[in-house]
Write an enzyme that holds these catalytic residues in place. Sequence first.
Site, short mmCIF file in Angstrom:
data_model
loop_
_atom_site.label_atom_id
_atom_site.label_comp_id
_atom_site.label_asym_id
_atom_site.label_seq_id
_atom_site.Cartn_x
_atom_site.Cartn_y
_atom_site.Cartn_z
N ILE A 171 2.28 -0.05 -12.32
CA ILE A 171 2.17 0.70 -11.07
C ILE A 171 3.19 0.05 -10.15
O ILE A 171 3.21 -1.18 -9.99
CB ILE A 171 0.74 0.67 -10.47
CG1 ILE A 171 0.68 1.48 -9.15
CG2 ILE A 171 0.20 -0.73 -10.28
CD1 ILE A 171 -0.73 1.70 -8.63
N SER A 172 4.08 0.85 -9.59
CA SER A 172 5.20 0.31 -8.82
C SER A 172 4.74 -0.44 -7.58
O SER A 172 3.68 -0.17 -7.02
CB SER A 172 6.16 1.43 -8.40
OG SER A 172 6.86 1.93 -9.51
N GLN A 173 5.59 -1.36 -7.15
CA GLN A 173 5.40 -2.07 -5.89
C GLN A 173 5.34 -1.03 -4.75
O GLN A 173 6.14 -0.10 -4.72
CB GLN A 173 6.59 -3.00 -5.69
CG GLN A 173 6.57 -3.81 -4.43
CD GLN A 173 7.84 -4.63 -4.27
OE1 GLN A 173 8.71 -4.62 -5.15
NE2 GLN A 173 7.96 -5.33 -3.17
N PRO A 174 4.41 -1.16 -3.79
CA PRO A 174 4.33 -0.19 -2.69
C PRO A 174 5.65 -0.01 -1.94
O PRO A 174 6.01 1.11 -1.57
CB PRO A 174 3.25 -0.78 -1.79
CG PRO A 174 2.34 -1.50 -2.73
CD PRO A 174 3.25 -2.08 -3.77
N ARG A 199 -5.08 2.73 -3.02
CA ARG A 199 -4.34 2.21 -4.18
C ARG A 199 -5.27 1.50 -5.17
O ARG A 199 -5.00 1.48 -6.38
CB ARG A 199 -3.23 1.27 -3.70
CG ARG A 199 -2.22 0.88 -4.80
CD ARG A 199 -1.02 0.14 -4.21
NE ARG A 199 -0.01 -0.17 -5.22
CZ ARG A 199 0.27 -1.39 -5.66
NH1 ARG A 199 -0.38 -2.44 -5.17
NH2 ARG A 199 1.21 -1.59 -6.57
#
Length: 217
Positions: free
Chosen positions: A66-69, A40
């Site tokens: 960038i989205s939260q995992p 990431r």
Amino acid sequence: MLKLEDSYIHKGQRKSLVKTLEKKGILDKKVLDAIGTVPRHFFFDSALHSHAYEDKAFPIGEGQTISQPFTVAFQTELLQVNPGEKILEIGTGSGYQAAILYLLGAEVHTIEYNKKLYEKTKKFLPKIGINLNFYHGDGSLGLAAKAPFDKIIVTAGAPVVPNSLLKQLKIGGILVIPVGDRNSQKMMKLVKKTTRQVTQEAYDNFAFVPLLGEEGW
């Protein structure tokens, strides 16, 4: 050639992230393995590398994130990806979600509304071995030229479920999309049973950037 290091420290941080996601309820081992494999930090500016494995969303420029995992894992788990499936992703963004789908063996078609992000990600992902089909355009209208799709995933918040996306889904196909207002959305999983029958389930609240375009905001 792009020089990016994936060190033992990074790999250890990914293992910790996977454990965090398991504790938060992500059960699909294939999804967890993909999160544990994709570096990431490659998707971050070097100044932010130390934050790459926190379970948080981060800005990537152009008003996007960038989205939260956890969000990536949650959406991917709902999508029930099988190798070889043709998947449409609405909102390429940094390319991180698309990379996870690629690792799960999908044929990924991804469309981005923002021209700068589209050009940046189209150039970047092949350099780290992720080869997808990239498009620039209005993702709220789907991608009729390549339809139908086995699965469709939307990584931006929509005011309603776009009709275009349901039309471009195969019978038996799954659409995962956050629906709500600009501040908060429910994650929706829709299954197209027949041309006229669609079942839907709603999940917890999430916060995405708005889905822009004709059938978005």
